[in-house]
Scaffold this motif. Structure first.
Motif, PDB file in Angstrom:
ATOM      1  N   PRO A   1     -35.434 -30.493   8.093  1.00  0.00           N
ATOM      2  CA  PRO A   1     -35.012 -30.072   6.762  1.00  0.00           C
ATOM      3  C   PRO A   1     -33.847 -30.912   6.262  1.00  0.00           C
ATOM      4  O   PRO A   1     -33.130 -31.528   7.052  1.00  0.00           O
ATOM      5  N   LEU A   2     -33.669 -30.951   4.948  1.00  0.00           N
ATOM      6  CA  LEU A   2     -32.562 -31.688   4.362  1.00  0.00           C
ATOM      7  C   LEU A   2     -31.253 -31.111   4.880  1.00  0.00           C
ATOM      8  O   LEU A   2     -31.134 -29.909   5.083  1.00  0.00           O
TER       9      LEU A   2
ATOM     10  N   VAL B   1     -28.767 -15.500  -6.645  1.00  0.00           N
ATOM     11  CA  VAL B   1     -29.224 -16.295  -5.491  1.00  0.00           C
ATOM     12  C   VAL B   1     -28.017 -16.821  -4.721  1.00  0.00           C
ATOM     13  O   VAL B   1     -27.967 -16.772  -3.495  1.00  0.00           O
ATOM     14  N   ARG B   2     -27.033 -17.279  -5.472  1.00  0.00           N
ATOM     15  CA  ARG B   2     -25.841 -17.853  -4.836  1.00  0.00           C
ATOM     16  C   ARG B   2     -25.046 -16.780  -4.089  1.00  0.00           C
ATOM     17  O   ARG B   2     -24.751 -16.920  -2.908  1.00  0.00           O
TER      18      ARG B   2
ATOM     19  N   ALA C   1     -30.717 -18.263   3.274  1.00  0.00           N
ATOM     20  CA  ALA C   1     -31.503 -17.505   4.241  1.00  0.00           C
ATOM     21  C   ALA C   1     -32.883 -18.140   4.437  1.00  0.00           C
ATOM     22  O   ALA C   1     -33.463 -18.049   5.510  1.00  0.00           O
ATOM     23  N   ARG C   2     -33.392 -18.783   3.377  1.00  0.00           N
ATOM     24  CA  ARG C   2     -34.730 -19.385   3.473  1.00  0.00           C
ATOM     25  C   ARG C   2     -34.696 -20.823   3.958  1.00  0.00           C
ATOM     26  O   ARG C   2     -35.747 -21.406   4.211  1.00  0.00           O
TER      27      ARG C   2
ATOM     28  N   ALA D   1     -40.097 -28.420  -0.043  1.00  0.00           N
ATOM     29  CA  ALA D   1     -39.758 -27.182   0.663  1.00  0.00           C
ATOM     30  C   ALA D   1     -38.546 -26.514   0.020  1.00  0.00           C
ATOM     31  O   ALA D   1     -38.495 -25.288  -0.142  1.00  0.00           O
ATOM     32  N   VAL D   2     -37.544 -27.343  -0.367  1.00  0.00           N
ATOM     33  CA  VAL D   2     -36.341 -26.789  -0.998  1.00  0.00           C
ATOM     34  C   VAL D   2     -36.704 -26.134  -2.336  1.00  0.00           C
ATOM     35  O   VAL D   2     -36.290 -25.006  -2.625  1.00  0.00           O
ATOM     36  N   LEU D   3     -37.500 -26.849  -3.136  1.00  0.00           N
ATOM     37  CA  LEU D   3     -37.840 -26.314  -4.452  1.00  0.00           C
ATOM     38  C   LEU D   3     -38.647 -25.026  -4.328  1.00  0.00           C
ATOM     39  O   LEU D   3     -38.455 -24.077  -5.095  1.00  0.00           O
TER      40      LEU D   3
END
Lengths: 337, 259
Positions: free
Chosen positions: A42-43, A62-63, A70-71, A250-252
């Motif tokens: 992952p990044l 979200v922040r 968490a994801r 994956a991040v998006l």
């Protein structure tokens, strides 16, 4: 000059100094893809910029809830607050930002100039309104050239909406361009309500609510009237090339799911979330409830109006690149459906 | 600072070195023109802005604000100097106030200025007056204090009136200080004006050079942005070298007062 540096030394100094400056400048641009696609790991970090306002509430949730972290175990999420879309654009060009949130028109201006960034999600629709304190001004037609109209900046969504309304009513999108005043929303509200020379302010929430709640104010144009329908106010934009590889995707994806969760929490009026948001926007919980209850404030990932903005901004001459196609402006066409 | 063929050559060489480094850096590191535009596209933007008269119009507007600000600021500073010359208490109070306000950047006052003076031309003029008044006052006071006691005695010997002494002896003796004050005033007002115009300024009809930069930025015209920055640098340096250089040569240099 009492102390004289030898000429040769001086020229050398200037040369070295210019070299250092040039290299520092170019260095920024070399990091356009700081997370070079190399492994499936992952990044290490993802940098996200938001702006201030009620339209960004799901991001704030979200922040503060750490929903994205968490994801994305193993990825550090860096949240950055920026003042306007130009700053976000510049940070992305400098390679210091992966994801940013902004209105559709500033995004289109960047794309028009050749920036290969793409919208990956919608965030919100919101009630925007041109609000005046002048009782004699009851419609756009009552605005004379002496009146000043405050909005965030030329090319902002407020400016384009004003141009659209003015095109429809007077056949001239630039009718009010010589009387604009660029002020950040808080300054514009202060100037409007204190009678400091601003006739009208094109406001977004929460300022639109606060101004309408003040004595003697009225709305002379709503965003919806100006646009002639519903439109997305804020969209999420991925920096150029971000999302082309699996790690970025994956991040998006994780951010999309996190935003959906935050939107659901706001929708359910989750009491902790509402209390948190009230604290962030500095209003009592009851007031925030009323703000959120406005039927025109809607948090959704669906994007509306991108094509229409593209059309009118081209017609008005703000966009000149004839090659812009809707399908190239979004990461996945799903968000348009 | 005199403009000799030698200094001109040096200037041209430095400029050439910057251009070479700029273009070289762009080529070597393959920089996007959105980040660093080519020198030619910057020059062509500059040409377009000059040819359309846009930038000249905006410069004229900026200068009219600075002129107004420096005029008002200088008038107030002379007035304050006269008041200070009449009473020691007044001078001391003014000194304290000046030490508090002198270091305050004009732009820091912007939110208050909007509240008190609105958002028109007036607000920018007020900010310029602020950035001009304090350095001028400080320099005028220093100049006034520096007038040698011998000059006072000469004035008394010639039975000059206070006005006549002020105009014929004190004022010329203070010119180096006045010029130094004006130089600082100009530099500070030029900076203050551009910052203020970039934060709020009206489009077209009432915009100045700071507004020019702001619009290039929001419409992402990077070449135009650099063209605007070039203009700001050139104008600043021209006023500094040519205007002040000329005034100094025709006053204190000629009078042999420039140490």
């Amino acid at each position: 000059m009492p102390f004289k540096i030898p000429n040769r030394l001086r020229t050398g100094g200037v040369f070295v100094l210019s070299l250092v400056i040039a290299l520092t400048l170019t260095d920024c641009s070399r990091r356009e893809s700081p997370n070079a696609p190399s492994a499936d790991a992952p990044l290490s970090t993802v940098r996200i910029a938001e702006q201030f306002g009620l339209a960004y509430a799901p991001l704030a949730v979200v922040r503060s809830r750490g929903l994205l972290e968490a994801r994305l175990p193993g990825t550090e999420v860096e949240w950055i607050q920026l003042g306007n879309a130009s700053a976000i654009r510049e940070a992305m060009l400098a390679g210091r930002l992966d994801i940013g949130f902004m209105g559709i028109p500033p995004f289109l201006i960047g794309a028009d100039k050749g920036m290969r960034w793409r919208v990956f999600t919608g965030l919100s629709r919101a009630p925007l309104a041109l609000i005046t304190t002048d009782p004699a001004v009851r419609s756009l037609a009552d605005l004379t050239p002496e009146h000043r109209i405050a909005l965030p900046q030329p090319g902002s969504i407020q400016h384009i909406l004003l141009s659209m309304a003015s095109q429809r009513e007077f056949g001239d999108p630039n009718r009010f361009d010589n009387q604009l005043l660029t002020l950040a929303h808080p300054d514009a509200m202060t100037a409007l309500l204190s009678g400091a020379g601003v006739t009208a302010h094109f406001a977004s929430p929460p300022y639109v609510y606060e101004e309408l709640a003040a004595d003697g104010t009225q709305s002379i144009l709503s965003g919806r009237e100006a646009f002639g329908g519903l439109f997305t106010f804020i969209v999420g934009v991925a920096s150029p090339d971000f999302g082309d590889d699996t790690r970025g995707r994956a991040v998006l994806q994780a951010l999309g799911v996190s935003l959906a969760e935050a939107m659901a929490l706001i929708q359910q009026r989750d009491s902790t979330v509402v209390a948190e948001l009230a604290g962030q926007y500095g209003v009592p919980v009851g007031t925030l409830q009323i703000y959120l209850d406005n039927p025109e404030l809607i948090y959704t990932s669906r994007i509306e109006g991108l094509g229409r903005f593209l059309e009118v901004m081209t017609e008005f001459g703000y966009l000149t690149n004839q090659g812009l196609r809707l399908e190239n402006l979004v990461l996945s066409e799903e968000v348009l459906r | 600072m005199k403009t000799t063929p030698r200094s001109f050559l040096r200037f041209a060489l430095v400029l050439l070195a910057i251009v070479i480094l700029w273009e070289g850096g762009r080529a070597v590191f393959n920089v996007s023109p959105l980040v660093m535009p080519g020198v030619l596209s910057v020059l062509s933007s500059l040409g377009t802005a000059l040819a359309s008269g846009e930038i000249l119009h905006q410069l004229a507007f900026s200068f009219s604000l600075i002129g107004m600000g420096i005029g008002i600021g200088a008038g107030l500073a002379v007035l304050a100097l006269i008041i200070g010359a009449q009473s020691r208490v007044a001078a001391e109070v003014m000194g304290t106030v000046a030490s508090l306000f002198h270091p305050l950047p004009g732009i820091a006052l912007l939110p208050v200025v909007i509240l008190w003076f609105g958002v028109g031309k007036m607000a920018i003029v007020v900010i310029i007056v602020h950035s001009v008044f304090w350095p001028l006052l400080t320099n005028l006071q220093a100049g006034y204090r520096s007038v040698s006691p011998t000059y006072h005695l000469v004035g008394r010997n010639l039975e000059m009136s206070p006005t006549s002494f002020a105009v014929r002896i004190a004022a010329p003796a203070t010119v180096p200080y006045i010029l130094a004050g004006l130089r600082i005033a100009w530099a500070r007002s030029w900076r203050a004006l551009i910052s203020a115009e970039m934060i709020f300024g009206a489009v077209a009809a009432h915009g100045g050079i700071g507004w020019f930069l702001h619009t290039r930025r929001v419409f992402m015209d990077t070449a135009g942005l650099f063209a605007g920055i070039l203009v700001v640098m050139l104008v600043g340096s021209l006023v500094e070298r040519v205007v002040f250089g000329f005034v100094e040569r025709s006053t204190i240099d000629r009078w042999g007062m420039n140490g």
